[in-house]
Design a protein around this motif. Sequence first.
Motif, PDB file in Angstrom:
ATOM      1  N   LEU A   1      22.984 -30.616  27.365  1.00 12.91           N
ATOM      2  CA  LEU A   1      22.184 -31.646  28.051  1.00 12.91           C
ATOM      3  C   LEU A   1      21.105 -31.033  28.930  1.00 12.91           C
ATOM      4  O   LEU A   1      19.989 -31.544  28.998  1.00 12.91           O
ATOM      5  N   GLU A   2      21.436 -29.921  29.605  1.00 12.57           N
ATOM      6  CA  GLU A   2      20.409 -29.307  30.470  1.00 12.57           C
ATOM      7  C   GLU A   2      19.252 -28.770  29.623  1.00 12.57           C
ATOM      8  O   GLU A   2      18.085 -29.078  29.879  1.00 12.57           O
ATOM      9  N   LEU A   3      19.569 -27.959  28.617  1.00 15.76           N
ATOM     10  CA  LEU A   3      18.477 -27.369  27.836  1.00 15.76           C
ATOM     11  C   LEU A   3      17.828 -28.405  26.914  1.00 15.76           C
ATOM     12  O   LEU A   3      16.628 -28.334  26.646  1.00 15.76           O
TER      13      LEU A   3
ATOM     14  N   THR B   1      30.612 -37.330  16.256  1.00 18.29           N
ATOM     15  CA  THR B   1      29.949 -36.729  15.097  1.00 18.29           C
ATOM     16  C   THR B   1      30.236 -35.234  15.074  1.00 18.29           C
ATOM     17  O   THR B   1      29.969 -34.543  16.059  1.00 18.29           O
ATOM     18  N   MET B   2      30.778 -34.764  13.995  1.00 21.53           N
ATOM     19  CA  MET B   2      31.177 -33.356  13.893  1.00 21.53           C
ATOM     20  C   MET B   2      30.127 -32.585  13.094  1.00 21.53           C
ATOM     21  O   MET B   2      29.753 -32.994  12.000  1.00 21.53           O
ATOM     22  N   PHE B   3      29.651 -31.482  13.690  1.00 20.28           N
ATOM     23  CA  PHE B   3      28.743 -30.615  12.934  1.00 20.28           C
ATOM     24  C   PHE B   3      29.532 -29.945  11.819  1.00 20.28           C
ATOM     25  O   PHE B   3      30.639 -29.460  12.029  1.00 20.28           O
TER      26      PHE B   3
ATOM     27  N   ASN C   1      31.109 -29.543  40.689  1.00 21.10           N
ATOM     28  CA  ASN C   1      30.618 -29.380  39.324  1.00 21.10           C
ATOM     29  C   ASN C   1      29.275 -30.086  39.229  1.00 21.10           C
ATOM     30  O   ASN C   1      29.181 -31.243  39.640  1.00 21.10           O
ATOM     31  N   VAL C   2      28.271 -29.411  38.709  1.00 25.22           N
ATOM     32  CA  VAL C   2      26.936 -30.031  38.688  1.00 25.22           C
ATOM     33  C   VAL C   2      26.311 -29.920  37.302  1.00 25.22           C
ATOM     34  O   VAL C   2      26.421 -28.878  36.657  1.00 25.22           O
ATOM     35  N   VAL C   3      25.663 -30.971  36.870  1.00 22.46           N
ATOM     36  CA  VAL C   3      24.824 -30.897  35.671  1.00 22.46           C
ATOM     37  C   VAL C   3      23.396 -31.126  36.157  1.00 22.46           C
ATOM     38  O   VAL C   3      23.093 -32.177  36.738  1.00 22.46           O
TER      39      VAL C   3
END
Length: 464
Positions: A186-188, A235-237, A347-349
């Motif tokens: 999510l960050e990148l 959803t599975m890669f 915890n941080v996003v």
Amino acid sequence: MTDTYDVAVIGGGPAGYVAAIRSAQLGMKTAVIESRGTLGGTCLNVGCIPSKALLQSSEVFHQAKHKVEGLGITYENLSFDIKKIHAHKDKVVKELVDGVAYLMKKNKIKYFNGLGTLLGSQKIAIKGEDNAEISAKHIVIATGSAPIEIPTAKFDHKDVVDSTGALNFAKVPKHLVVIGGGVIGLELGSVWARLGAKVSVIEAADTILPMMDKDVIRTMKKTLGKEGLEFHEKTMFKSLEKKPRSIKVVCEKAGETIELSCDKMLVAVGRRAYTDGLGLENVGLVAEKNGKIKVDHKFQTAVPGIYAVGDVIDGPMLAHKAEEEGVACMELIAGKAGHVNYNAVPNVVYTWPEVASVGLTEQECKSNGMEVNIGKFPFTANGRAKCMAETDGFVKIIADKRTDSIVGAHIVGPSASELIGELAVGVEFSASAEDIARSVHAHPTLAEVVKEAALGVDKRSLHS
Ligand code: NAI
């Protein structure tokens, strides 16, 4: 003759270099061994710091493009130069890693540039730029972690990349597929979406950020969706196929095949403890099934005199958790009362809005059979957030019904990473929601949302 140290730390990341500083402060003759060529570990070199530099540049660009008009600011021809964005990131990284090298000198810590291999319970071989054999009364393993590679998506470090590769794209991808809707994904993903990429996130679990509080997840999906991230949950890669000008990504959802075509793919499905080349077998240590090293409550491994801290042991892979363990381990070695309160680790996003939490989620309290009172307050009702035009999100405080002690806090919103500090201190000091509710918070500040949520635990928020 081999040099002898009181403490030798293998690994110069946040766990290792901080442990070395604390060790030296406590008067122990200390060495730190690092094979990367620079100190600071994943966090400073290819993790927290460079990603935050990119998040900052991309956020300012995104704000200018989408938000500042609401603040009365107009401009013409807004653009960015990706080379300069990378140059800013690289400069920050260099300054910080140089700073760590300075701290080693200042604290008279001997820095060995090379791969450290255990030869015995008090002996280490170093090979690389520096070649030596040293002995130490206490050895601390702080070798960190590395990205997990999926066998069907081998990194080529150009088009199929790990988090390090995704920090260094020379141009903005047209379509970035991210495997893994966790923190890194999510960050990148946010960075490149803000700079114009189409970003699709593939997540095997029921939801992105599966470990987070459900209210947080709901808000994050909405706000990140607005930023342009597209989520494929449950959803599975499965596999990828490289074509001359694209990558075909094959996934499976509820028995059906989904195919996506992209130019870059980031695999962010977690990290593994890193002990390659460490020679655990030479001292009779065996890593656990997940690759981690088992330690007792004093960070002591099964071999007396050998300790381990940071990502290489159990617990969340967070730089600040690793630092605290490094400090506590040294204090215990020096005969003092070192301790880490794992309930109070935030915890941080670092998306925007940011997500920050400490302690238990509402769902964890329920499944533990704990009765709780919950206070929740939105940023929409906060004067400062309105002035900033940043009103997405909320603060949620969970308190034990019996004692009113804060057992969990969850924030989505502007500067959540800073706001969580107050609540982490609260958990550390066993504060009640009433303690926070009765503390004076400056006006107008975002921190008033924390106070209002604390008041809300007793259903007496003032501004809702
Ligand atoms: P993560 O564990 O946070 O997320 C990985 C995600 O990938 C999970 O949600 C999982 O369900 C999903 N996944 C696994 N296999 C899959 C597959 N085949 N197909 C689709 N989805 C799949 O791991 P991440 O994001 O790689 O981060 C690694 C570590 O680094 C974490 O422990 C994280 O806490 C830490 N970190 C912390 C940061 C922070 O504090 N802001 C920043 C970056 C990393």
